[in-house]
Motif scaffolding. Structure first.
Motif, PDB file in Angstrom:
ATOM      1  N   CYS A 160     -11.389   4.982   3.279  1.00 48.61           N
ATOM      2  CA  CYS A 160     -10.320   5.273   4.165  1.00 48.61           C
ATOM      3  C   CYS A 160     -10.432   4.279   5.327  1.00 48.61           C
ATOM      4  CB  CYS A 160     -10.513   6.634   4.766  1.00 48.61           C
ATOM      5  SG  CYS A 160     -10.251   7.769   3.315  1.00 48.61           S
ATOM      6  N   HIS A 161     -11.779   4.233   5.857  1.00 52.01           N
ATOM      7  CA  HIS A 161     -12.061   3.098   7.053  1.00 52.01           C
ATOM      8  C   HIS A 161     -11.585   1.885   6.658  1.00 52.01           C
ATOM      9  CE1 HIS A 161     -14.079   0.517   9.654  1.00 52.01           C
ATOM     10  NE2 HIS A 161     -14.456   1.799  10.516  1.00 52.01           N
ATOM     11  N   LEU A 162     -11.732   1.311   5.383  1.00 49.09           N
ATOM     12  CA  LEU A 162     -11.410   0.166   5.053  1.00 49.09           C
ATOM     13  C   LEU A 162      -9.831  -0.260   4.992  1.00 49.09           C
ATOM     14  CD1 LEU A 162     -12.487  -2.820   4.063  1.00 49.09           C
ATOM     15  CD2 LEU A 162     -12.638  -2.240   1.992  1.00 49.09           C
ATOM     16  N   SER A 163      -9.212   0.747   4.556  1.00 53.39           N
ATOM     17  CA  SER A 163      -7.731   0.643   4.684  1.00 53.39           C
ATOM     18  C   SER A 163      -7.139   0.896   6.074  1.00 53.39           C
ATOM     19  CB  SER A 163      -7.009   1.593   3.514  1.00 53.39           C
ATOM     20  OG  SER A 163      -7.413   2.664   3.641  1.00 53.39           O
ATOM     21  N   LEU A 164      -7.692   1.885   6.519  1.00 54.01           N
ATOM     22  CA  LEU A 164      -6.916   1.985   8.050  1.00 54.01           C
ATOM     23  C   LEU A 164      -7.433   0.963   8.787  1.00 54.01           C
ATOM     24  CD1 LEU A 164      -8.359   5.941   8.335  1.00 54.01           C
ATOM     25  CD2 LEU A 164      -6.144   5.074   8.128  1.00 54.01           C
TER      26      LEU A 164
END
Lengths: 294, 342
Positions: free
Chosen positions: A235-239
């Protein structure tokens, strides 16, 4: 100190090294002794489960077996996807003795330890949201977040399917909010906090994924959040990293800083930049850090 | 008991949307559906909703309560009323509203029909004068999928469909798996080819809302994973989603860890990846593109390699590999001792 086997997974070893360094620095402050495992591999991220399901089961059994060999009751994860994959395999292996015997025999045939089904897989979030971990967290977060408005973003695979994850109500989770508040921040509420960030299909179906990704960022921004916190490095990478693609496709430049859970608590606990590694983020953390300086 | 609930009303003629609150007396055992009947009979006859069997079989009364899709006939109101909670009832998501709680199921049925939800000829004939006996192990593969009652609760919450309404979605794909896994069906490969289309299985975003909401324990996401596994086992792997999945397998058996930097070209091909170059350079500046050399290799990776060969030898490829331990995972379980001896 609670001795836990530490499974960092692929991302914290590679593109999200800041998750690993902040987790390692935070762990002793919240009563966790991280035990490194002799040998572990990728959990398959749902992809091996889909392509070669029996191989997925064996790889995850092997990770659990190495944790058991270290005499750890708990395997600590820092990623939603690792959590679901390991818990799903563990559930299958614990409940179906014949299956566990077959897999365990195969592990031994290749030289790995057997798996007897004694390990529990738990995410860092669950360790610090209640019990001793929570009490220690409150004491450790002495620097506080000075009323910073933080939007919790849970992601999917730490909530659903609840019959495998089961820590909290998947529609009304509370753990991140509790931690944000214990750290002296203000938790922002918004509908997309339990929805998908789109990451699993961000390469194969980018447009569909971006249609999902924009929801939490846009809603958090509208609700006045200074930053989003997530317990999942995917999630961190996409956000964080794919935010620039939202700008390209919609013209909206959100500049929403994204924190790993261990970084959020780490800031409140006074960890150093060398441990937090905010410079590794794509969206600048400077506005958030400036607010904390005041 | 005293029940209070709010209903999102929608009047298609005037185009008005309004949240109305209703309070009434209901029997202790009342379900949400019973309560809607009371509202309609005693308070406002113009309330529109679908219903039929009242016993979780017809799949008519799918709707949302507090934002989550439920069957109204399955939802007991006593705990909610006792807690003093006033739930908000609304129509299902991802489908156009006709009136109040009634949605237009046309897009749902179109996708359902698109997967050809019926046995197709071409299967092996049973021995003369004998029944076609399907081994239990094969039946286990599609047991959960065959429980579907087409209520639409999974579709209502599908995150991928919200972003792309053309996605075939959890219900249609679970139905597809029900026939792919049926040994009597003669069109397995054609089906898998069709379900590997642009809006097919690889568009599933793995949000698991479908598994969470399904009132019958179908677990549509698991059905989609089974279709993926069957596709890979049949060599149908040209979709970027399948290539993405296969790259994880290759990574695990070569280095043990995901070979992250190579994932994009292996998934999207060289030409598309080159178009991503500017984006990738932005990530590289932040250390988000770890160099592929020297590779990050797990200790004792030879064990992971040997396991792969062993698993291949044992031949539990495809959906069969996913349903192992299914009895443990299934919501509809046998008793603790396991199924009765026959």
């Amino acid at each position: 100190m609670k001795r836990v086997a530490y499974y960092k997974g692929c991302l914290a070893s590679l593109s999200a090294k800041e998750l690993d360094s902040s987790t390692q620095a935070l762990a002793p402050k919240v009563g966790l002794e991280l035990v490194d495992l002799e040998s572990v591999t990728c959990c398959g991220a749902g992809d091996i489960h889909e392509a070669e399901p029996d191989y997925y089961l064996h790889l995850n059994a092997r990770i659990l077996a190495y944790a058991e060999a270290e005499k750890c009751d708990t395997l600590l994860t820092v990623c939603n996807v690792c959590t679901l994959n390991l818990r799903q395999a563990n559930w299958q292996l614990k409940k179906d003795e014949a299956l566990r015997e077959r897999v365990s025999t195969n592990l031994q045939r290749v030289g790995a330890p057997p798996y007897n089904g004694t390990v529990e897989v738990r995410h860092l979030l669950w360790e610090i949201a209640e019990g001793d971990g929570y009490e220690l967290l409150k004491a450790a977060a002495h620097k506080g977040l000075k009323g910073l408005k933080i939007a919790p973003f849970y992601g999917c695979q730490i909530l659903r399917p609840s019959k495998i994850l089961g820590f909290e109500d998947p529609d009304r989770p509370w753990s991140l909010e509790r931690i944000i508040e214990a750290c002296g921040g203000e938790a922002i509420d918004y509908p997309a906090k339990v929805k998908c960030c789109g990451f699993p299909i961000i390469q194969a179906r980018e447009e569909t994924a971006l249609g999902e990704l924009i929801q939490p960022i846009e809603q958090a921004k509208e609700a006045g959040a200074h930053a989003i916190v997530t317990p999942c490095p995917l999630c961190h990478l996409s956000l964080d990293a794919w935010q620039s693609k939202l700008k390209a496709s919609t013209g909206k430049d959100f500049q929403m800083p994204i924190l790993h859970l261990s970084q959020l608590v780490g800031v409140a606990a006074g960890l150093h930049e060398s441990e937090l590694k905010f410079k590794r983020h794509v969206v600048s953390m400077t506005p958030v850090l400036e607010k904390l300086e005041v | 008991m005293q029940v209070a609930l709010k209903i999102w009303r929608y009047d298609p003629v005037a185009g008005d949307k309004a949240l109305r609150e209703y309070e009434f007396d209901a029997p202790e055992e009342a379900t949400l559906l019973d309560c809607l009947d009371i509202v309609k009979d005693r308070i406002d006859g113009s309330l529109a909703y679908r219903k039929s069997c009242r016993m979780m079989i017809c799949g008519s009364c799918g709707m949302r309560m507090d934002g989550a899709a439920v069957l109204a006939c399955q939802t007991r109101m006593a705990p909610i009323a006792e807690a003093g909670h006033v739930p908000v009832v609304s129509s299902m998501g991802n489908l156009p509203i006709i009136k109040d709680l009634v949605v237009d199921m046309t897009p749902f049925w179109d996708k359902f029909l698109a997967v050809k939800p019926y046995l197709q000829p071409g299967y092996e004939e049973p021995p003369e004068d004998k029944e076609f006996v399907i081994p239990q192990e094969r039946m286990n593969v599609i047991h959960k999928e065959s429980l579907c009652i087409n209520c639409g609760c999974c579709v209502s919450e599908c995150n991928a469909m919200e972003s792309d309404p053309e996605f075939l979605g959890p219900q249609a794909l679970a139905k597809g798996m029900r026939f792919v896994g049926d040994p009597r069906d003669g069109a397995k490969v054609e089906r898998l080819e069709a379900y590997n289309s642009e809006h097919g299985i690889w568009e599933c975003t793995r949000c698991y809302f479908c598994n969470e909401r399904c009132p019958k324990g179908v677990d549509p996401r698991d059905a989609i994973a089974k279709l993926g596994a069957e596709s890979v086992a049949e060599g149908i792997d040209r979709d970027m989603g399948a290539k993405h999945a296969n790259w994880f397998v290759t990574s695990a058996k070569t280095t043990g860890w995901l070979r992250e930097t190579e994932l994009v070209p292996k998934t999207q091909g060289i030409v598309t990846s080159v178009k991503q170059m500017k984006f990738a350079l932005g990530l590289a500046r932040r250390g988000k593109v770890p160099p592929p050399f020297p590779p990050h290799v797990a200790e004792k990776v030879e064990e992971a390699r040997a396991l792969y060969d062993l698993v291949k030898e044992e031949g539990r490829a495809g959906a069969l590999g996913i349903v192992q331990g299914e009895r443990a995972l299934g919501r509809i379980e046998h008793d603790e001792e396991g199924p009765a001896e026959r």
